[in-house]
Design a protein around this motif. Structure first.
Motif, PDB file in Angstrom:
ATOM      1  N   LEU A 110      36.300  39.541  56.610  1.00 32.26           N
ATOM      2  CA  LEU A 110      37.300  40.038  55.392  1.00 32.26           C
ATOM      3  C   LEU A 110      38.622  39.052  56.069  1.00 32.26           C
ATOM      4  CD1 LEU A 110      35.992  43.311  53.922  1.00 32.26           C
ATOM      5  CD2 LEU A 110      36.259  40.888  52.751  1.00 32.26           C
ATOM      6  N   GLY A 111      39.541  39.894  57.094  1.00 31.42           N
ATOM      7  CA  GLY A 111      40.362  39.879  58.031  1.00 31.42           C
ATOM      8  C   GLY A 111      40.487  37.837  57.971  1.00 31.42           C
ATOM      9  N   ALA A 132      42.629  32.848  54.949  1.00 29.02           N
ATOM     10  CA  ALA A 132      42.954  31.889  54.554  1.00 29.02           C
ATOM     11  C   ALA A 132      43.434  32.042  53.152  1.00 29.02           C
ATOM     12  CB  ALA A 132      41.183  30.939  54.195  1.00 29.02           C
ATOM     13  N   LEU A 133      43.597  32.806  52.806  1.00 27.36           N
ATOM     14  CA  LEU A 133      44.019  33.078  51.274  1.00 27.36           C
ATOM     15  C   LEU A 133      45.427  33.382  50.911  1.00 27.36           C
ATOM     16  CD1 LEU A 133      41.705  36.099  49.196  1.00 27.36           C
ATOM     17  CD2 LEU A 133      41.558  32.936  48.538  1.00 27.36           C
ATOM     18  N   ARG A 134      45.683  33.707  51.762  1.00 28.46           N
ATOM     19  CA  ARG A 134      46.932  32.981  51.944  1.00 28.46           C
ATOM     20  C   ARG A 134      47.525  31.628  52.658  1.00 28.46           C
ATOM     21  NH1 ARG A 134      46.623  38.045  54.511  1.00 28.46           N
ATOM     22  NH2 ARG A 134      46.673  36.966  56.665  1.00 28.46           N
ATOM     23  N   TYR A 164      35.446  36.933  49.057  1.00 28.85           N
ATOM     24  CA  TYR A 164      36.169  38.377  49.922  1.00 28.85           C
ATOM     25  C   TYR A 164      35.257  39.452  49.314  1.00 28.85           C
ATOM     26  CZ  TYR A 164      39.777  41.307  50.416  1.00 28.85           C
ATOM     27  OH  TYR A 164      40.435  42.165  51.123  1.00 28.85           O
ATOM     28  N   ALA A 165      35.051  38.858  47.770  1.00 27.50           N
ATOM     29  CA  ALA A 165      34.993  39.846  46.820  1.00 27.50           C
ATOM     30  C   ALA A 165      33.421  40.594  46.632  1.00 27.50           C
ATOM     31  CB  ALA A 165      34.475  39.444  45.268  1.00 27.50           C
TER      32      ALA A 165
END
Length: 95
Positions: A5-6, A11-13, A42-43
């Motif tokens: 998750l981290g 990666a999304l940021r 992530y989901a």
């Protein structure tokens, strides 16, 4: 799972920062696709965490509370049916 998750959040940021820097439509489309895949991953991690950790833990806790409540009711009913401590003990177990 926490590590995954981290990693996905990082990666999304990073992908969100790159969004404004995309100069060409092909780059923008690629970044949008990567962001979408990141959100889906992530989901999926969150769903897996809930299924594998949260639900079993809650179910085990609830089972313990129900067994303890039934035992407390049986002991209270057989010893003293008018006992005032029985509801307090059940409330304590539920917390």
């Amino acid at each position: 799972l926490a590590f995954a998750l981290g990693y996905l959040e990082g990666a999304l940021r990073l992908l969100n920062r790159c969004r404004d820097d995309a100069e060409h439509k092909s780059e923008a489309a690629l970044l949008a696709n990567l962001r979408l895949e990141g959100h889906v991953a992530y989901a999926e991690c969150v769903v897996k965490f809930v299924r594998e950790a949260c639900i079993p833990t809650y179910a085990a806790w609830l089972g313990e509370v129900q067994r303890a409540s039934q035992e407390a009711l049986k002991k209270g009913a057989s010893a003293d049916p008018m006992s005032a401590t029985r509801p307090a003990a059940i409330q304590e177990l539920k917390r």
